[in-house]
Design an enzyme around this catalytic site. Structure first.
Site, PDB file in Angstrom:
ATOM      1  N   THR A 162       0.848  -1.185   0.000  1.00 55.90           N
ATOM      2  CA  THR A 162       0.000   0.000   0.000  1.00 55.90           C
ATOM      3  C   THR A 162       0.880   1.230   0.000  1.00 55.90           C
ATOM      4  O   THR A 162       2.014   1.184   0.483  1.00 55.90           O
ATOM      5  CB  THR A 162      -0.940   0.040   1.214  1.00 55.90           C
ATOM      6  OG1 THR A 162      -1.770   1.212   1.134  1.00 55.90           O
ATOM      7  CG2 THR A 162      -0.160   0.081   2.512  1.00 55.90           C
ATOM      8  N   ASN A 180      -0.572   3.917   1.329  1.00 54.61           N
ATOM      9  CA  ASN A 180      -1.329   4.635   2.344  1.00 54.61           C
ATOM     10  C   ASN A 180      -0.593   4.523   3.686  1.00 54.61           C
ATOM     11  O   ASN A 180      -0.580   3.457   4.308  1.00 54.61           O
ATOM     12  CB  ASN A 180      -2.740   4.049   2.449  1.00 54.61           C
ATOM     13  CG  ASN A 180      -3.638   4.811   3.398  1.00 54.61           C
ATOM     14  OD1 ASN A 180      -3.194   5.332   4.414  1.00 54.61           O
ATOM     15  ND2 ASN A 180      -4.918   4.856   3.087  1.00 54.61           N
ATOM     16  N   HIS A 195      -1.325   5.645   6.567  1.00 59.52           N
ATOM     17  CA  HIS A 195      -2.219   5.316   7.681  1.00 59.52           C
ATOM     18  C   HIS A 195      -2.348   3.798   7.833  1.00 59.52           C
ATOM     19  O   HIS A 195      -2.322   3.267   8.934  1.00 59.52           O
ATOM     20  CB  HIS A 195      -3.604   5.921   7.454  1.00 59.52           C
ATOM     21  CG  HIS A 195      -3.644   7.413   7.492  1.00 59.52           C
ATOM     22  ND1 HIS A 195      -3.416   8.145   8.645  1.00 59.52           N
ATOM     23  CD2 HIS A 195      -3.897   8.312   6.518  1.00 59.52           C
ATOM     24  CE1 HIS A 195      -3.530   9.431   8.373  1.00 59.52           C
ATOM     25  NE2 HIS A 195      -3.815   9.560   7.095  1.00 59.52           N
ATOM     26  N   LYS A 196      -2.503   3.114   6.700  1.00 57.70           N
ATOM     27  CA  LYS A 196      -2.658   1.663   6.754  1.00 57.70           C
ATOM     28  C   LYS A 196      -1.381   0.979   7.228  1.00 57.70           C
ATOM     29  O   LYS A 196      -1.431   0.010   7.988  1.00 57.70           O
ATOM     30  CB  LYS A 196      -3.065   1.114   5.381  1.00 57.70           C
ATOM     31  CG  LYS A 196      -4.513   1.356   5.016  1.00 57.70           C
ATOM     32  CD  LYS A 196      -4.871   0.628   3.740  1.00 57.70           C
ATOM     33  CE  LYS A 196      -6.318   0.877   3.340  1.00 57.70           C
ATOM     34  NZ  LYS A 196      -6.678   0.175   2.087  1.00 57.70           N
ATOM     35  N   ASP A 232      -7.748  -4.804   0.872  1.00 57.56           N
ATOM     36  CA  ASP A 232      -8.680  -3.942   0.157  1.00 57.56           C
ATOM     37  C   ASP A 232      -9.865  -3.789   1.090  1.00 57.56           C
ATOM     38  O   ASP A 232     -10.375  -4.782   1.624  1.00 57.56           O
ATOM     39  CB  ASP A 232      -9.107  -4.539  -1.186  1.00 57.56           C
ATOM     40  CG  ASP A 232      -9.773  -3.483  -2.058  1.00 57.56           C
ATOM     41  OD1 ASP A 232      -9.175  -2.406  -2.250  1.00 57.56           O
ATOM     42  OD2 ASP A 232     -10.892  -3.715  -2.552  1.00 57.56           O
ATOM     43  N   SER A 233     -10.247  -2.562   1.311  1.00 59.90           N
ATOM     44  CA  SER A 233     -11.289  -2.334   2.293  1.00 59.90           C
ATOM     45  C   SER A 233     -12.162  -1.163   1.882  1.00 59.90           C
ATOM     46  O   SER A 233     -11.791  -0.359   1.024  1.00 59.90           O
ATOM     47  CB  SER A 233     -10.674  -2.070   3.677  1.00 59.90           C
ATOM     48  OG  SER A 233      -9.762  -0.993   3.620  1.00 59.90           O
ATOM     49  N   ASP A 240     -14.315   6.971   8.694  1.00 64.36           N
ATOM     50  CA  ASP A 240     -14.412   6.821  10.148  1.00 64.36           C
ATOM     51  C   ASP A 240     -15.323   7.852  10.824  1.00 64.36           C
ATOM     52  O   ASP A 240     -16.087   7.496  11.724  1.00 64.36           O
ATOM     53  CB  ASP A 240     -13.024   6.877  10.786  1.00 64.36           C
ATOM     54  CG  ASP A 240     -12.221   5.603  10.566  1.00 64.36           C
ATOM     55  OD1 ASP A 240     -12.778   4.624  10.036  1.00 64.36           O
ATOM     56  OD2 ASP A 240     -11.026   5.588  10.930  1.00 64.36           O
TER      57      ASP A 240
END
Length: 199
Positions: free
Chosen positions: A12, A14, A16-17, A72-73, A154
């Site tokens: 990723t 990202n 944050h991930k 994947d979310s 969120d």
């Protein structure tokens, strides 16, 4: 890849991930060393969370030669027939979290059924095995954003198992409850299990 896992690439871009997975897997897979992935982004042309997670993990493994994990979310809203689903990150067409969130709020105006779920597919690829596990976190879509923490949807997601929005949970609280936690905990259990003898 039982025992000491060693290096694993997180497929990723990202940040944050990556940080979230470092916290989650530190408990479930002690000793694992997660590395950021700097390669090209995979073309996510799957039609399910599981397919897209595997696509990303395969790409990272092929680029680096190092075992890779990916997820994947997204959020699946009952009243929108599961949308935005796999398109959660690009729902508004801008790939901006705030734009996506505001579009979802607009599309949910006046809708009585607020049921939704965060869904995460966690995948692992090492050239010999391809594993994928699913995690689901049920809740509902709030009518307005609440909280400054977290990321993505969120601030407008109220988990069934928490009294506040996901953005109002501490990182530790979210890690203990989230869809990503559930998916990667299941994946970690599979990875940590002793290999079954075929002989």
């Amino acid at each position: 890849m039982s025992g000491a896992l060693g290096r694993v690439v997180v497929a990723t871009h990202n940040a944050h991930k990556v940080a979230e997975l470092q916290r989650i897997l530190a408990e479930d897979l002690p000793g694992v060393v997660l590395e950021a992935y700097e390669g090209p982004e995979a073309v996510e042309d799957g039609v399910t969370f599981a397919e897209n997670a595997l696509i990303k993990a395969r790409e990272a493994f092929e680029e680096t030669g190092v075992p890779a994990i990916a997820d994947d979310s997204g959020i699946a809203v009952d009243a929108l027939d599961g949308a935005p689903g796999i398109f959660s990150a690009r729902y508004a067409g801008t790939r901006d979290d705030r734009d996506n969130l505001e579009l979802l709020l607009t599309n949910m105006q006046g809708v009585a059924d607020r049921g939704a779920a965060f869904v995460c597919a966690a995948a692992y690829v090492d050239g010999e095995r391809e594993l994928v596990e699913l995690g689901v976190w049920r809740g509902s879509v709030l009518e307005a954003a609440a909280g400054e923490g977290g990321f993505g949807y969120d601030p407008i997601f109220q988990p069934d198992d928490a009294p506040v929005s996901a953005a109002e949970l501490t990182a530790e609280q979210k890690d203990a409850l989230s869809h990503r936690r559930r998916a990667f905990r299941a994946l970690a259990a599979t990875l940590a299990a002793p290999a079954v003898s075929q002989g």
